[in-house]
Write a protein that holds these residues in place. Sequence first.
Motif, PDB file in Angstrom:
ATOM      1  N   THR A  91       3.271   7.966  -3.586  1.00 34.81           N
ATOM      2  CA  THR A  91       2.616   9.185  -2.856  1.00 34.81           C
ATOM      3  C   THR A  91       2.395  10.405  -3.615  1.00 34.81           C
ATOM      4  O   THR A  91       2.842  10.485  -4.806  1.00 34.81           O
ATOM      5  CB  THR A  91       3.466   9.741  -1.755  1.00 34.81           C
ATOM      6  OG1 THR A  91       4.511  10.269  -2.332  1.00 34.81           O
ATOM      7  CG2 THR A  91       3.901   8.404  -0.933  1.00 34.81           C
ATOM      8  N   ASP A 278      -0.705  13.506   7.636  1.00 34.14           N
ATOM      9  CA  ASP A 278       0.063  12.158   7.013  1.00 34.14           C
ATOM     10  C   ASP A 278       0.772  11.492   8.426  1.00 34.14           C
ATOM     11  O   ASP A 278       0.592  10.155   8.330  1.00 34.14           O
ATOM     12  CB  ASP A 278       1.147  12.470   6.098  1.00 34.14           C
ATOM     13  CG  ASP A 278       0.671  12.909   4.681  1.00 34.14           C
ATOM     14  OD1 ASP A 278      -0.549  12.583   4.529  1.00 34.14           O
ATOM     15  OD2 ASP A 278       1.380  13.482   3.978  1.00 34.14           O
ATOM     16  N   MET A 424      -3.503   6.820   5.262  1.00 29.12           N
ATOM     17  CA  MET A 424      -2.822   7.815   4.593  1.00 29.12           C
ATOM     18  C   MET A 424      -3.097   7.740   3.098  1.00 29.12           C
ATOM     19  O   MET A 424      -3.735   8.885   2.553  1.00 29.12           O
ATOM     20  CB  MET A 424      -1.295   7.785   4.882  1.00 29.12           C
ATOM     21  CG  MET A 424      -0.520   9.099   4.080  1.00 29.12           C
ATOM     22  SD  MET A 424       1.171   8.734   4.325  1.00 29.12           S
ATOM     23  CE  MET A 424       1.547   8.407   5.854  1.00 29.12           C
TER      24      MET A 424
END
Length: 437
Positions: A91, A278, A424
């Motif tokens: 991420t 998110d 996401m």
Amino acid sequence: MAAMIMTQKLAQFPEILKHPHIHFIEKPKNWIQLNHNNFSKSFQVISSSLATDSSVCSHSNPQEVGEKIYGKARNLVQEFNPKIPVEEAWTPPSSWYTDPDFYSLELDQVFYRGWHPVGYTEQITKPQQFFTGRLGNIEYVVCRDETGTLHAFHNVCRHHASLLASGTGNKSCFICPYHGWTYGLDGALLKATRITGIKNFKVNDMGLVPIRVAIWGPFVLLNFEGGLPKEDFDANVVGNEWLGTPAGLLSANGVDTSLDYICRREYTIECNWKVFCDNYLDGGYHVPYAHKGLASGLNLESYSIKKVSIQSCDGGAVNSDEEYDRLGSNALYAFVYPNFMINRYGPWMDTNLVVPLGPRKCQVIFDYFLDPSLNDNSEFIEKSLTDSEKVQMEDILLSEAVQRGLESPAYNIGRYSPNVEMAMHHFHCLLYENLSS
């Protein structure tokens, strides 16, 4: 006025006035006017490190100065690699959610470009109706003039920058509460008080600064980029620019003007705006753990088409004797990059607009729409809104807990669940693309 009072006070202490560090100054010579995509912003370079840097001075190239201001943030952008597939990807780092410079870069590169929803058509159905809002540093007002023509302007008086209007309502003109300058609903300056003796004053040059405005379906959109506003934008063109090909898909699934507006709920949340996004884009991953009152077996089919991510499910309603079919048997959840959610389920549609308020704070605005056949069913409406409120409070607790975790030195980057968090990952890739341009 405050300066006059301070001067009078200081006059009582002549020894203080002799102090070398107490003096009035003019506007600094290193005040630099920057222009990003025809949207002008002013930066006053006050950091000692920049002010003493010989490469940053009053004759510096604006683009070079901009790179110096955003250099750190652009380095943070590169800490995420969008080319790595979701199964292997990390991420973005926590700095994307906490760093003030990164937040400023987002405003310029993401929010001050393209079309953004700011309201709904029922707020301005009649002549002389208006509503106001703020995005980043931009204060805006949307209105219809006496003829019903739609307009949008920067909500700032051209005299000394006071805000003109607030909230929503009806007005025949905008009167500045500071010095009484008056503007028509078409933005023209109608009256400038006490300017006898002023020179080189051109009334036609002192109207409100316009913003591009358009309508798609039930939504009012603004575009803060340069370009002369048109009186009427073609809805198909705007829909294509804002949504792309999913515009037709959303219309076909009931995202249209057939529903009646019910109410608005606003929540101020102590988290970065992306944390809330998110959470929405995790493919229902958190639902069985955080929203036990919802269908625990929720199975969302997720796919993304450019700026729109669609999550849909069949048979989402909970089967119980008390079920009153708020959710219905089918649901469509659309995330429109960068910060807008459209939820169409059963007889309801609600929209969630995530407004950034700073690196660690956002406001989420929920607007609720309902099938007209249920408008008189107050019991159904009240119970539906109560159940929705419960879900929102659960999501707020989650989002604020995540923000606190992002601030922890123990966390920097994480991983994606590749079977549910594809949307996401797509969101983060779009951010990278915008922030790298």
